[in-house]
Design a protein around this motif. Sequence first.
Motif, PDB file in Angstrom:
ATOM      1  N   VAL A   1      42.014  47.794  33.743  1.00  0.00           N
ATOM      2  CA  VAL A   1      41.577  46.429  34.049  1.00  0.00           C
ATOM      3  C   VAL A   1      42.633  45.711  34.895  1.00  0.00           C
ATOM      4  CG1 VAL A   1      40.999  44.192  33.027  1.00  0.00           C
ATOM      5  CG2 VAL A   1      40.146  46.299  31.983  1.00  0.00           C
ATOM      6  N   TYR A   2      43.924  45.907  34.575  1.00  0.00           N
ATOM      7  CA  TYR A   2      44.997  45.236  35.336  1.00  0.00           C
ATOM      8  C   TYR A   2      45.029  45.735  36.785  1.00  0.00           C
ATOM      9  CZ  TYR A   2      49.711  43.774  36.699  1.00  0.00           C
ATOM     10  OH  TYR A   2      50.775  43.230  37.361  1.00  0.00           O
ATOM     11  N   PHE A   3      44.885  47.067  36.984  1.00  0.00           N
ATOM     12  CA  PHE A   3      44.874  47.603  38.348  1.00  0.00           C
ATOM     13  C   PHE A   3      43.657  47.089  39.118  1.00  0.00           C
ATOM     14  CE2 PHE A   3      47.192  51.438  36.395  1.00  0.00           C
ATOM     15  CZ  PHE A   3      48.419  50.835  36.598  1.00  0.00           C
ATOM     16  N   SER A   4      42.501  47.007  38.456  1.00  0.00           N
ATOM     17  CA  SER A   4      41.315  46.456  39.117  1.00  0.00           C
ATOM     18  C   SER A   4      41.522  44.989  39.478  1.00  0.00           C
ATOM     19  CB  SER A   4      40.096  46.598  38.194  1.00  0.00           C
ATOM     20  OG  SER A   4      39.870  47.953  37.853  1.00  0.00           O
ATOM     21  N   LEU A   5      42.233  44.249  38.620  1.00  0.00           N
ATOM     22  CA  LEU A   5      42.535  42.845  38.904  1.00  0.00           C
ATOM     23  C   LEU A   5      43.416  42.707  40.133  1.00  0.00           C
ATOM     24  CD1 LEU A   5      42.602  39.835  38.132  1.00  0.00           C
ATOM     25  CD2 LEU A   5      44.444  40.369  36.539  1.00  0.00           C
ATOM     26  N   LEU A   6      44.398  43.615  40.318  1.00  0.00           N
ATOM     27  CA  LEU A   6      45.300  43.538  41.478  1.00  0.00           C
ATOM     28  C   LEU A   6      44.558  43.770  42.785  1.00  0.00           C
ATOM     29  CD1 LEU A   6      48.427  45.491  40.114  1.00  0.00           C
ATOM     30  CD2 LEU A   6      48.052  43.020  40.189  1.00  0.00           C
ATOM     31  N   LEU A   7      43.453  44.531  42.745  1.00  0.00           N
ATOM     32  CA  LEU A   7      42.731  44.856  43.983  1.00  0.00           C
ATOM     33  C   LEU A   7      41.692  43.805  44.345  1.00  0.00           C
ATOM     34  CD1 LEU A   7      42.149  48.684  43.424  1.00  0.00           C
ATOM     35  CD2 LEU A   7      43.965  47.574  44.726  1.00  0.00           C
ATOM     36  N   LEU A   8      41.386  42.854  43.442  1.00  0.00           N
ATOM     37  CA  LEU A   8      40.368  41.840  43.738  1.00  0.00           C
ATOM     38  C   LEU A   8      40.930  40.778  44.666  1.00  0.00           C
ATOM     39  CD1 LEU A   8      38.799  41.329  40.188  1.00  0.00           C
ATOM     40  CD2 LEU A   8      37.817  42.574  42.121  1.00  0.00           C
ATOM     41  N   PRO A   9      40.118  40.283  45.619  1.00  0.00           N
ATOM     42  CA  PRO A   9      40.592  39.215  46.522  1.00  0.00           C
ATOM     43  C   PRO A   9      40.646  37.883  45.768  1.00  0.00           C
ATOM     44  CG  PRO A   9      38.313  39.759  46.992  1.00  0.00           C
ATOM     45  CD  PRO A   9      38.765  40.765  45.980  1.00  0.00           C
ATOM     46  N   PRO A  10      41.809  37.205  45.757  1.00  0.00           N
ATOM     47  CA  PRO A  10      41.911  35.941  45.013  1.00  0.00           C
ATOM     48  C   PRO A  10      41.305  34.792  45.802  1.00  0.00           C
ATOM     49  CG  PRO A  10      44.005  36.476  45.995  1.00  0.00           C
ATOM     50  CD  PRO A  10      43.109  37.631  46.321  1.00  0.00           C
ATOM     51  N   SER A  11      40.824  33.776  45.054  1.00  0.00           N
ATOM     52  CA  SER A  11      40.271  32.585  45.701  1.00  0.00           C
ATOM     53  C   SER A  11      41.351  31.559  46.002  1.00  0.00           C
ATOM     54  CB  SER A  11      39.202  31.957  44.803  1.00  0.00           C
ATOM     55  OG  SER A  11      39.764  31.612  43.534  1.00  0.00           O
ATOM     56  N   ARG A  12      42.516  31.701  45.393  1.00  0.00           N
ATOM     57  CA  ARG A  12      43.640  30.801  45.661  1.00  0.00           C
ATOM     58  C   ARG A  12      44.920  31.576  45.376  1.00  0.00           C
ATOM     59  NH1 ARG A  12      46.213  28.524  41.330  1.00  0.00           N
ATOM     60  NH2 ARG A  12      45.275  28.806  39.255  1.00  0.00           N
ATOM     61  N   PRO A  13      46.097  31.077  45.833  1.00  0.00           N
ATOM     62  CA  PRO A  13      47.350  31.800  45.581  1.00  0.00           C
ATOM     63  C   PRO A  13      47.594  32.000  44.083  1.00  0.00           C
ATOM     64  CG  PRO A  13      47.667  30.101  47.233  1.00  0.00           C
ATOM     65  CD  PRO A  13      46.298  29.879  46.681  1.00  0.00           C
ATOM     66  N   LEU A  14      48.063  33.208  43.743  1.00  0.00           N
ATOM     67  CA  LEU A  14      48.295  33.575  42.348  1.00  0.00           C
ATOM     68  C   LEU A  14      49.776  33.861  42.135  1.00  0.00           C
ATOM     69  CD1 LEU A  14      45.302  36.028  41.761  1.00  0.00           C
ATOM     70  CD2 LEU A  14      45.438  33.602  41.179  1.00  0.00           C
ATOM     71  N   PRO A  15      50.252  33.872  40.873  1.00  0.00           N
ATOM     72  CA  PRO A  15      51.633  34.268  40.597  1.00  0.00           C
ATOM     73  C   PRO A  15      51.893  35.713  41.023  1.00  0.00           C
ATOM     74  CG  PRO A  15      50.699  33.110  38.723  1.00  0.00           C
ATOM     75  CD  PRO A  15      49.564  33.362  39.671  1.00  0.00           C
ATOM     76  N   ARG A  16      53.162  36.074  41.139  1.00  0.00           N
ATOM     77  CA  ARG A  16      53.535  37.377  41.688  1.00  0.00           C
ATOM     78  C   ARG A  16      53.031  38.542  40.827  1.00  0.00           C
ATOM     79  NH1 ARG A  16      58.336  35.317  39.470  1.00  0.00           N
ATOM     80  NH2 ARG A  16      59.155  36.586  37.723  1.00  0.00           N
ATOM     81  N   GLU A  17      52.805  38.301  39.533  1.00  0.00           N
ATOM     82  CA  GLU A  17      52.350  39.400  38.672  1.00  0.00           C
ATOM     83  C   GLU A  17      50.946  39.878  39.033  1.00  0.00           C
ATOM     84  OE1 GLU A  17      55.353  36.997  36.484  1.00  0.00           O
ATOM     85  OE2 GLU A  17      53.445  36.536  37.481  1.00  0.00           O
ATOM     86  N   TYR A  18      50.208  39.092  39.850  1.00  0.00           N
ATOM     87  CA  TYR A  18      48.830  39.448  40.179  1.00  0.00           C
ATOM     88  C   TYR A  18      48.641  39.699  41.671  1.00  0.00           C
ATOM     89  CZ  TYR A  18      48.482  37.348  35.567  1.00  0.00           C
ATOM     90  OH  TYR A  18      48.677  37.041  34.244  1.00  0.00           O
ATOM     91  N   HIS A  19      49.751  39.882  42.416  1.00  0.00           N
ATOM     92  CA  HIS A  19      49.654  40.215  43.837  1.00  0.00           C
ATOM     93  C   HIS A  19      49.343  41.697  43.991  1.00  0.00           C
ATOM     94  CE1 HIS A  19      52.349  36.558  45.052  1.00  0.00           C
ATOM     95  NE2 HIS A  19      51.162  36.216  44.599  1.00  0.00           N
ATOM     96  N   LEU A  20      48.778  42.055  45.150  1.00  0.00           N
ATOM     97  CA  LEU A  20      48.490  43.457  45.448  1.00  0.00           C
ATOM     98  C   LEU A  20      49.771  44.279  45.514  1.00  0.00           C
ATOM     99  CD1 LEU A  20      46.501  45.706  46.235  1.00  0.00           C
ATOM    100  CD2 LEU A  20      46.674  44.922  48.613  1.00  0.00           C
ATOM    101  N   SER A  21      50.887  43.643  45.947  1.00  0.00           N
ATOM    102  CA  SER A  21      52.160  44.368  46.034  1.00  0.00           C
ATOM    103  C   SER A  21      52.608  44.891  44.678  1.00  0.00           C
ATOM    104  CB  SER A  21      53.236  43.455  46.623  1.00  0.00           C
ATOM    105  OG  SER A  21      53.409  42.301  45.806  1.00  0.00           O
ATOM    106  N   ARG A  22      52.089  44.302  43.573  1.00  0.00           N
ATOM    107  CA  ARG A  22      52.436  44.781  42.235  1.00  0.00           C
ATOM    108  C   ARG A  22      51.948  46.212  42.006  1.00  0.00           C
ATOM    109  NH1 ARG A  22      55.960  43.349  38.126  1.00  0.00           N
ATOM    110  NH2 ARG A  22      56.425  41.155  38.377  1.00  0.00           N
TER     111      ARG A  22
END
Length: 575
Positions: free
Chosen positions: A469-490
């Motif tokens: 679920v966490y990896f799927s969350l990282l790949l979703l396009p965000p609607s607004r800027p998110l904290p670094r723990e949820y960036h694709l670079s993670r």
Amino acid sequence: MRFSARSLSPSPSRRRSLSYGLQSSSDSGSSSESDESQGSSSSSESDKSGSDDSGSSSLSASPARNRNRPTASASSRQQAANLSASGRVQVDDTVAAIRLRARHHDPYEEWAKRTRKDAFHTARRAVVAAQTERESMQAAARARVAERQAAALKREADDVAKRLAQITIRQAEDEKRLGHNWSEHQKTRRAHTEHIIRSEEEKVRARQAEERLAQLEAERLRKEAEAKAAAELQRKREEAAKAAKEAEEAKARADREEAARKEAEKVELAKAQALEAQSQERDALGMTTPDQDWREARLALKQLKSGPIARVKADRESKKMWNEIRRKITPRVGQLTSEPAVIANVSQQIVQTLRPQQALPPDVYLASLSSLAKAILLQAETEVTAEKRSAKPIAQLTLNSISALDGFSVVFWAKLCQRTGGWAVPVPMPSKDVDGTPFTPTAHRKASGLREEETSVDHTTRVAGIMRVYFSLLLLPPSRPLPREYHLSRFWTFVARLVGQPALLRSALATQLLSVALEVGGARARDVWGSQWIKLMALLYEGVTTDPPPLGGSGPEAHASRVRLQLEIERVMGK
């Protein structure tokens, strides 16, 4: 008295009364004879029909008439001589009428006689039928009584035979049991006797063996004493030589250690300078170390439990409000499907629950955020384990909640690190807590995300479902800027950190999480990071194909996880 020749009455009494008007002896004789015949006929018919009274009356009346006949005849002749011609004609008519009536056949009397006969025969048949039926019923009753008696006797005979058979069987069993007991008793006595004989023989052999061992021990001690004396002399010689050699080696080692210390100080100084420069660069870029990420998540979790949650549990009204929100959140999270409309509807309902028109108290709001994060992670543990495709709807719900609810990103990251035990960072679990308190074995196991009586297979499956679920969350396009723990670079950070942690790579869970990460976003990462990702995949492929493999440890579970990781690397690189 006047007589009528036309009288039709069949009554016998009326005919008998006419005999007193006779005028001639001939006529009276005839009348008397007719009366006697009629009386005898009536008497005979009465006898046939069974009437005793009428018969006896006729018999008693006949002698009286016979006695009175001579007197009546004389009187009649006297009266006949005195009658005139007209009176004689009247008498003749009367006599003729009497004679006619004496010979008259009455149907009513015939019907009465037949009726009496039929009644007699009917009554006789009914009596005979009743008597026959009574006799047949008595015979049937006697037969039934006889049958019951015979059945009772048969049952008694069967019971006697059964009891005799039981007694015979019991007697045979008793004889068999007694025989068996006697045989066992004989065997026991024989075995006891043989055991005593063997024990006595063994005692004798043991005593002889002890004597031989005592002799051998004495011989051995003598030889050991001689050898010990020789060895002691040799040891003293070797110690003297060794002391001289060690003195020379100690001097040389001291020189080498001094040179190595100076070199290490130079390396540490250079490393510290490099780390300081990297730290400044990471701070400038907003990057953190694995230890920093774990400490931040652990500190946020402890502050959440000891602060808002503890205060809510202590206050009755706040706890009641919190429980109502929890009861609304849990079923709504369970209603998730893969339909975008359902995901949006569930997300909106949750946001409306946590952000009503009248704002919740801050402590209740934070405690409710913790309940929402727990419900999402529990859904990931159960649903994703059964169906991998359910990870994306859960990730979308998490992203919607992070975007709409203030502070949920911090709470969710803290709960994620708690339930995965540091594998979300990833980082090895330290020996001390963030406050410097050493972990007890129980506390360390709980901080590592392990549950009581949970097998390694169950733990691997549960953590893999959460991380999917966490990896799927990282790949979703965000609607607004998110904290670094949820960036694709993670995604890159997770794989790179795990590859750089040898202590973690020796666990089967590490290879399992790498295979899950590549299954979810391996192709996307290849498109984003290109050749660098290919180099990283080549390094991992070498780690799973080397014999013995340095990844995943040993055992069937580790072998299966390495095979899955190898297949995922080949699939990603094949694309």
